[in-house]
Scaffold this motif. Structure first.
Motif, short mmCIF file in Angstrom:
data_model
loop_
_atom_site.label_atom_id
_atom_site.label_comp_id
_atom_site.label_asym_id
_atom_site.label_seq_id
_atom_site.Cartn_x
_atom_site.Cartn_y
_atom_site.Cartn_z
N GLU A 378 13.76 0.63 7.27
CA GLU A 378 12.80 0.22 6.24
C GLU A 378 13.13 0.92 4.92
O GLU A 378 13.63 2.05 4.92
CB GLU A 378 11.38 0.60 6.66
CG GLU A 378 10.82 -0.21 7.82
CD GLU A 378 10.68 -1.68 7.48
OE1 GLU A 378 10.10 -1.99 6.42
OE2 GLU A 378 11.17 -2.52 8.26
N PRO A 379 12.85 0.27 3.78
CA PRO A 379 13.08 0.95 2.50
C PRO A 379 12.12 2.12 2.31
O PRO A 379 11.03 2.15 2.90
CB PRO A 379 12.82 -0.15 1.46
CG PRO A 379 11.97 -1.16 2.15
CD PRO A 379 12.35 -1.10 3.60
N LEU A 380 12.53 3.09 1.51
CA LEU A 380 11.67 4.22 1.17
C LEU A 380 10.52 3.73 0.28
O LEU A 380 10.64 2.70 -0.39
CB LEU A 380 12.49 5.29 0.44
CG LEU A 380 13.50 6.03 1.32
CD1 LEU A 380 14.59 6.65 0.47
CD2 LEU A 380 12.79 7.11 2.14
N PRO A 381 9.39 4.46 0.24
CA PRO A 381 8.28 4.04 -0.63
C PRO A 381 8.73 3.95 -2.08
O PRO A 381 9.57 4.73 -2.55
CB PRO A 381 7.25 5.17 -0.45
CG PRO A 381 7.60 5.81 0.86
CD PRO A 381 9.08 5.67 1.01
N ALA A 382 8.17 2.98 -2.78
CA ALA A 382 8.54 2.77 -4.19
C ALA A 382 8.14 3.98 -5.02
O ALA A 382 7.15 4.66 -4.73
CB ALA A 382 7.85 1.52 -4.73
N ILE A 383 8.93 4.27 -6.05
CA ILE A 383 8.58 5.33 -7.00
C ILE A 383 7.54 4.77 -7.97
O ILE A 383 7.72 3.68 -8.53
CB ILE A 383 9.83 5.81 -7.78
CG1 ILE A 383 10.87 6.38 -6.81
CG2 ILE A 383 9.45 6.85 -8.83
CD1 ILE A 383 12.22 6.68 -7.45
N ILE A 384 6.44 5.49 -8.14
CA ILE A 384 5.37 5.02 -9.02
C ILE A 384 5.61 5.57 -10.43
O ILE A 384 5.60 6.79 -10.65
CB ILE A 384 3.98 5.48 -8.52
CG1 ILE A 384 3.77 5.06 -7.05
CG2 ILE A 384 2.88 4.92 -9.41
CD1 ILE A 384 3.83 3.57 -6.81
N PHE A 385 5.82 4.66 -11.37
CA PHE A 385 6.03 5.05 -12.76
C PHE A 385 4.75 4.77 -13.56
O PHE A 385 4.00 3.86 -13.23
CB PHE A 385 7.20 4.28 -13.37
CG PHE A 385 8.54 4.67 -12.82
CD1 PHE A 385 9.20 5.79 -13.31
CD2 PHE A 385 9.13 3.95 -11.79
CE1 PHE A 385 10.43 6.18 -12.80
CE2 PHE A 385 10.36 4.32 -11.27
CZ PHE A 385 11.00 5.45 -11.78
N PRO A 386 4.51 5.55 -14.63
CA PRO A 386 3.31 5.30 -15.44
C PRO A 386 3.37 3.94 -16.14
O PRO A 386 4.46 3.45 -16.46
CB PRO A 386 3.31 6.45 -16.46
CG PRO A 386 4.71 6.96 -16.47
CD PRO A 386 5.29 6.70 -15.12
N SER A 387 2.20 3.35 -16.36
CA SER A 387 2.14 2.03 -17.01
C SER A 387 2.13 2.21 -18.53
O SER A 387 1.38 3.04 -19.05
CB SER A 387 0.88 1.28 -16.58
OG SER A 387 0.92 1.03 -15.20
N PRO A 388 2.94 1.43 -19.24
CA PRO A 388 2.94 1.51 -20.71
C PRO A 388 1.67 0.90 -21.29
O PRO A 388 1.04 0.05 -20.66
CB PRO A 388 4.18 0.70 -21.10
CG PRO A 388 4.34 -0.29 -20.00
CD PRO A 388 3.87 0.40 -18.75
N GLY A 389 1.30 1.36 -22.50
CA GLY A 389 0.04 0.87 -23.08
C GLY A 389 0.10 0.46 -24.54
O GLY A 389 -0.87 -0.08 -25.06
N LEU A 390 1.22 0.74 -25.23
CA LEU A 390 1.29 0.42 -26.66
C LEU A 390 2.30 -0.69 -26.88
O LEU A 390 3.46 -0.57 -26.50
CB LEU A 390 1.71 1.66 -27.46
CG LEU A 390 1.70 1.49 -28.99
CD1 LEU A 390 0.28 1.31 -29.51
CD2 LEU A 390 2.35 2.68 -29.67
N SER A 391 1.85 -1.79 -27.51
CA SER A 391 2.70 -2.97 -27.68
C SER A 391 3.11 -3.16 -29.13
O SER A 391 2.33 -2.89 -30.05
CB SER A 391 1.96 -4.23 -27.20
OG SER A 391 1.71 -4.16 -25.81
N MET A 392 4.34 -3.62 -29.31
CA MET A 392 4.85 -4.01 -30.62
C MET A 392 5.59 -5.33 -30.48
O MET A 392 6.16 -5.63 -29.43
CB MET A 392 5.82 -2.96 -31.17
CG MET A 392 5.20 -1.61 -31.48
SD MET A 392 4.09 -1.63 -32.89
CE MET A 392 5.22 -1.72 -34.25
#
Length: 674
Positions: A378-392
């Motif tokens: 089985e694959p290893l658990p996914a790495i959780i990255f922070p969600s971006p919040g500022l759009s341009m």
């Protein structure tokens, strides 16, 4: 030959920006004999800050690997950014290490990113070691920073050393357990006379350290409680075990200019931080099938795509056929690379616990799990990255840039899991969402430097809507007479507001005044008209259109003529039906420390927001609110300013609601100018 697993220490170096983290790593490399002179961040010549964007700004932007061999051990040190905009690099690094070195500045102490790093360390169950840096600086205060850190992390944080003097008068560190002196300068060979305050501190902290260490060993604890004097040799193993079990968090001090303190720090990293843990099971990690995970991807101008990989079990050789479990794709064998900043050399093999790089894998991305071809797992658990919040919004500068923008953005996406890219078909803008203004600035520079794509940026446009308040009946007649067949289409439309859906078309034609075969053309004309309202050219929604009457010509009528007639009737009818503007309103969840609740509520109200409620979660407030999207465009910057980077938010579409009259007028005028 692979490094024995027990000799490996995987360590992420975390700190707030400016604590001296990169310079500390540079000093470690120097003291381990890997470089002959220490580079300086301000000179742009350190091993781990080598990107042009880093040397320009004098800050770390990416996590850089620097292996150090010391006392028979191999320390895979990952220097991470201290700036919040690049916290995704920290998340990737902390996911593949067992130990964490938290660096503090002796002057500025605990700061926002110290708190964030500490929280990540605790959530991931990593074993921390704390180092108070810059003890030779004016206004350095070891005692104050220790108190701040204990307030943040708890009473299990205990100093293993105590400073002699402070600031420019700092002479070195004394080991609390055995009293050994670590001179800051070779000229201080003998232990200087301690002040009564320093002597008292050493005595008090030694008692606390011994009390905490013996708790893990019942026999030692009984002897200690009975008043028996324990030797350093008896206490030390219990201290090491307590640290690796998280019962004690060790704290050291020093300066990058005091090489003796750096050498002792390296000693303690080897002694106190854990080696990679063996996978549970009967098969030793070295003999188990290969299992590894990509925690970072870089597009290198010479090597192409480079994946940074942590091996959890098995041995990766240069001829090992690889299989990407996540993507379910085969990958060709590739020699593992040992990375030192931007330098690399090929390895014959790499074993469990190692952190290496692989170049030119075709189907592999950050977070993917790799195995040897033919292994089933089985694959290893996914790495959780922070969600971006500022759009341009990103706009290509020229036609040539427009052709290259898509592929350039895809490569950025490959390197950085903390950006999101989408095309807003309504506003016809390419939107890039990142972690903050500096993050987005760096994306612009990378596009230009690496992929020769020049862009300009702007705040994203908001996708407004138009609708009507009243019912109106309007006529549309398209009549054209030229040589031969003319054009004739004639309709009456009744338009009324509806809340049943975006759009509904009906017909109530009697007596064949509009032939059946032309009715689909009328509907098509109306649907095309929905794309552009009469107020400011925005799409029309919440409207019902009924074809009630009309006329036709047996020769000149056509589908095109009736479609044109529908356009004319729709435009007239909308002008008569009291049109108004709608704006997208977002449901927002804002998570802030309780201290900032009042300021955030005031800010929401100032953005025409409506607070739905708030809940206390630990020592933080989670606020639910409805806020117009237009008011949220720059909200991430204000949230960061109010909470000093301690607040987070996420937003999702809720509904379209009427724009206030004054703002609607401004929007209409702005549209006319363009």
């Amino acid at each position: 030959m692979t490094t024995p697993r027990e000799a490996i220490r995987n360590i992420a170096v975390l700190a707030h920006n400016g604590a001296g983290k990169t310079s500390l790593v540079e000093s470690m490399l120097f003291n381990a004999g890997l470089i002959t002179r220490k580079g300086k961040v301000e000179d742009g010549n350190t091993i781990t800050d080598f990107l042009p964007e880093e040397t320009k700004r004098k800050v770390s932007i990416q996590a850089a690997l620097a292996p150090v061999k010391w006392n028979g051990a191999k320390l895979n040190i990952i220097d991470t950014p201290g700036y919040s905009d690049f916290f995704g690099e920290v998340a990737g690094a902390i996911s593949v290490v067992e130990g964490v070195l938290v660096v503090l500045c002796a002057v500025s102490g605990v700061q926002v990113q110290t708190e964030v790093a500490w929280k990540q360390c605790q959530e991931k169950g990593r074993v921390p070691l704390i180092f108070i840096n810059k003890l030779d600086r004016e206004n350095a205060n070891f005692d104050r920073v220790l108190d701040q850190m204990r307030e943040l992390g708890g009473p299990q944080i205990l100093p293993l050393q105590w400073p002699v003097g402070s600031g420019p008068q700092w002479q070195g560190m004394v080991s609390i357990l055995d009293g050994a002196f670590i001179p800051a300068n070779p000229k201080f060979k003998d232990m200087p006379a301690l002040s009564s305050e320093e002597s008292n501190s050493l005595t008090q902290w030694r008692e606390k350290l011994i009390e905490a260490a013996v708790e893990i060993d019942e026999e030692l604890m009984m002897r200690y409680l009975e008043g028996e004097e324990l030797t350093v040799e008896e206490i030390r193993p219990a201290l090491v075990e307590s640290i690796k079990n998280g019962k004690i968090v060790p704290l050291l001090g020093g300066s990058i200019h005091a090489d003796n303190t750096i050498k002792v720090l390296l000693d303690k990293l080897v002694e106190l931080l854990p080696s990679p843990l063996d996978e549970r099971g009967e098969v030793p990690a070295e003999k188990a099938p290969l299992k590894a995970q990509v925690y970072k991807t870089v597009i290198d101008p010479y090597l192409g795509k480079v994946n940074y990989v942590r091996i959890y079990q098995g041995v990766l050789k240069s001829d090992t056929p690889l299989y990407n479990i996540t993507a379910q794709k085969d990958e060709k064998p590739i020699p593992p690379l040992s990375m030192m900043g931007k330098s690399q050399h090929s390895l014959d093999s790499a074993g469990p616990g190692e952190i290496i790089a692989l170049a030119k894998l075709q189907h592999t991305h950050t977070g993917d799990t790799l195995s040897a071809k033919g292994a089933s797992m089985e694959p290893l658990p996914a790495i959780i990255f922070p969600s971006p919040g500022l759009s341009m919004a990103f706009h290509p500068a020229t036609k040539a840039d427009e052709d290259k923008l898509g592929s350039g953005l895809q490569r950025l996406l490959e390197e950085d899991p903390c950006i999101k890219i989408h095309r807003n078909t309504e506003t016809k803008e390419t939107i890039l969402t990142g972690m903050g203004t500096l993050h987005l600035e760096v994306c612009v520079e990378r596009l230009q430097r690496k992929y020769s794509v020049n862009v300009t940026t702007s705040w994203p446009k908001v996708a407004y809507r138009e609708s009507i308040r009243k019912t109106a009946k309007a006529e549309g007649k398209h009549k054209k007479q030229t040589g031969g067949h003319g054009q004739y289409g004639h309709v009456w439309l009744v338009m009324e507001p509806t809340l049943k859906g975006d759009f509904e078309f009906t017909e109530s034609i009697f007596g064949g005044v509009v032939p059946r075969n032309f009715i689909p053309a009328v509907e098509k004309g109306v649907r095309e008209s929905l794309a552009e309202g009469v107020l400011a050219g925005y799409p029309v929604t919440n409207i019902k259109v009924n074809l009630v009457d009309g006329s036709y010509h047996p020769v000149d009528s056509s589908e095109l003529a009736f479609k044109m007639a529908a356009h004319l009737a729709f435009k007239k009818g909308m002008e008569m039906a009291d049109p108004y503007l709608l704006e997208p309103v977002m449901q927002v969840e804002i998570d802030v420390p309780e201290y900032y609740l009042g300021d955030i509520l005031g800010d929401i109200n100032g953005r025409r927001g409506r607070v739905l409620g708030s809940d206390m979660v630990g020592n933080r407030q989670v606020i639910q609110a409805l806020v117009p999207q237009q008011e949220l465009v720059q909200f991430p910057l204000q949230l960061q300013a109010i909470t000093h980077g301690r607040g987070t938010h996420r937003a999702e579409f809720h509904s379209y609601q009427e724009v206030p009259a004054r703002l609607a007028q401004t929007i209409k005028e702005s549209t006319k100018k363009h």
